[in-house]
Scaffold this motif. Structure first.
Motif, PDB file in Angstrom:
ATOM      1  N   PRO A 163       0.864  -1.201  -0.107  1.00 11.74           N
ATOM      2  CA  PRO A 163      -0.063   0.066  -0.101  1.00 11.74           C
ATOM      3  C   PRO A 163       0.834   1.430  -0.064  1.00 11.74           C
ATOM      4  N   ARG A 164       0.254   2.306  -0.682  1.00  8.22           N
ATOM      5  CA  ARG A 164       0.995   3.554  -0.695  1.00  8.22           C
ATOM      6  C   ARG A 164       1.236   4.201   0.626  1.00  8.22           C
ATOM      7  N   GLN A 165       2.045   4.827   1.019  1.00 14.71           N
ATOM      8  CA  GLN A 165       2.298   5.576   2.167  1.00 14.71           C
ATOM      9  C   GLN A 165       1.627   6.927   2.031  1.00 14.71           C
ATOM     10  N   ARG A 166       1.014   7.466   3.081  1.00  8.22           N
ATOM     11  CA  ARG A 166       0.142   8.828   2.901  1.00  8.22           C
ATOM     12  C   ARG A 166       1.511   9.694   3.193  1.00  8.22           C
ATOM     13  N   PRO A 167       1.427  10.900   2.280  1.00  7.84           N
ATOM     14  CA  PRO A 167       2.418  11.959   2.661  1.00  7.84           C
ATOM     15  C   PRO A 167       2.219  12.465   3.918  1.00  7.84           C
ATOM     16  N   SER A 168       3.070  12.952   4.746  1.00  7.57           N
ATOM     17  CA  SER A 168       2.947  13.645   6.065  1.00  7.57           C
ATOM     18  C   SER A 168       2.498  14.959   5.737  1.00  7.57           C
ATOM     19  N   VAL A 169       2.346  15.800   7.021  1.00  6.56           N
ATOM     20  CA  VAL A 169       1.686  17.189   6.954  1.00  6.56           C
ATOM     21  C   VAL A 169       2.976  17.987   6.330  1.00  6.56           C
ATOM     22  N   SER A 170       4.386  17.543   6.655  1.00  3.71           N
ATOM     23  CA  SER A 170       5.496  18.597   6.378  1.00  3.71           C
ATOM     24  C   SER A 170       5.712  18.514   4.753  1.00  3.71           C
ATOM     25  N   GLU A 171       5.421  17.069   4.465  1.00  5.75           N
ATOM     26  CA  GLU A 171       5.713  16.679   2.837  1.00  5.75           C
ATOM     27  C   GLU A 171       4.549  17.781   1.921  1.00  5.75           C
ATOM     28  N   LEU A 172       3.223  17.667   2.538  1.00  4.55           N
ATOM     29  CA  LEU A 172       2.327  18.288   1.853  1.00  4.55           C
ATOM     30  C   LEU A 172       2.602  19.756   1.814  1.00  4.55           C
ATOM     31  N   ALA A 173       2.894  20.193   3.075  1.00  9.00           N
ATOM     32  CA  ALA A 173       3.228  21.924   3.098  1.00  9.00           C
ATOM     33  C   ALA A 173       4.375  22.098   2.190  1.00  9.00           C
ATOM     34  N   GLY A 174       5.328  21.216   2.076  1.00  9.61           N
ATOM     35  CA  GLY A 174       6.506  21.690   1.340  1.00  9.61           C
ATOM     36  C   GLY A 174       6.120  21.495  -0.226  1.00  9.61           C
ATOM     37  N   ARG A 175       5.197  20.644  -0.478  1.00  9.64           N
ATOM     38  CA  ARG A 175       4.741  20.729  -1.857  1.00  9.64           C
ATOM     39  C   ARG A 175       4.066  21.812  -2.260  1.00  9.64           C
ATOM     40  N   SER A 176       3.435  22.407  -1.295  1.00  2.32           N
ATOM     41  CA  SER A 176       1.977  23.343  -1.632  1.00  2.32           C
ATOM     42  C   SER A 176       3.065  24.711  -1.640  1.00  2.32           C
ATOM     43  N   LEU A 177       4.131  24.792  -0.909  1.00  2.00           N
ATOM     44  CA  LEU A 177       5.009  26.023  -1.006  1.00  2.00           C
ATOM     45  C   LEU A 177       5.429  26.038  -2.243  1.00  2.00           C
ATOM     46  N   VAL A 178       6.150  24.989  -2.652  1.00  2.00           N
ATOM     47  CA  VAL A 178       6.962  24.901  -4.028  1.00  2.00           C
ATOM     48  C   VAL A 178       6.145  25.282  -5.071  1.00  2.00           C
ATOM     49  N   GLY A 179       4.733  24.763  -5.021  1.00  2.00           N
ATOM     50  CA  GLY A 179       3.789  25.023  -6.152  1.00  2.00           C
ATOM     51  C   GLY A 179       3.361  26.556  -6.238  1.00  2.00           C
ATOM     52  N   LEU A 180       3.006  26.932  -5.036  1.00  2.00           N
ATOM     53  CA  LEU A 180       2.929  28.636  -4.970  1.00  2.00           C
ATOM     54  C   LEU A 180       4.133  29.200  -5.309  1.00  2.00           C
TER      55      LEU A 180
END
Length: 79
Positions: free
Chosen positions: A27-44
């Motif tokens: 099963p795929r591991q769910r991304p942590s909160v810090s990973e989600l925040a990092g991805r959103s900051l990079v996108g922004l």
């Protein structure tokens, strides 16, 4: 030197396209909160950079309507 070819039943060859393995991937591991925040900051950051380039680049792309253009037109008409 000499290869012996064994016959393969046609039904086996036809079923090979539909064959599915009975081994399931982990099963795929769910991304942590810090990973989600990092991805959103990079996108922004990328989106802000593109928007800034567009805002700063539009005046350079527009035709100039400055006073230099009117002076040249007046000089050409006065001759």
């Amino acid at each position: 030197m000499f290869r012996r070819r064994e016959s393969v039943p046609f039904s086996f060859v036809a079923e090979s396209d539909r064959f599915r393995s009975n081994v399931t991937p982990p099963p795929r591991q769910r991304p942590s909160v810090s990973e989600l925040a990092g991805r959103s900051l990079v996108g922004l950051t990328v989106i802000a950079g593109l928007a800034g380039a567009l805002i700063l680049g539009l005046p350079a792309l527009s035709p100039s309507q400055g006073p230099a253009h009117t002076e040249q037109a007046e000089a050409a008409q006065g001759r």
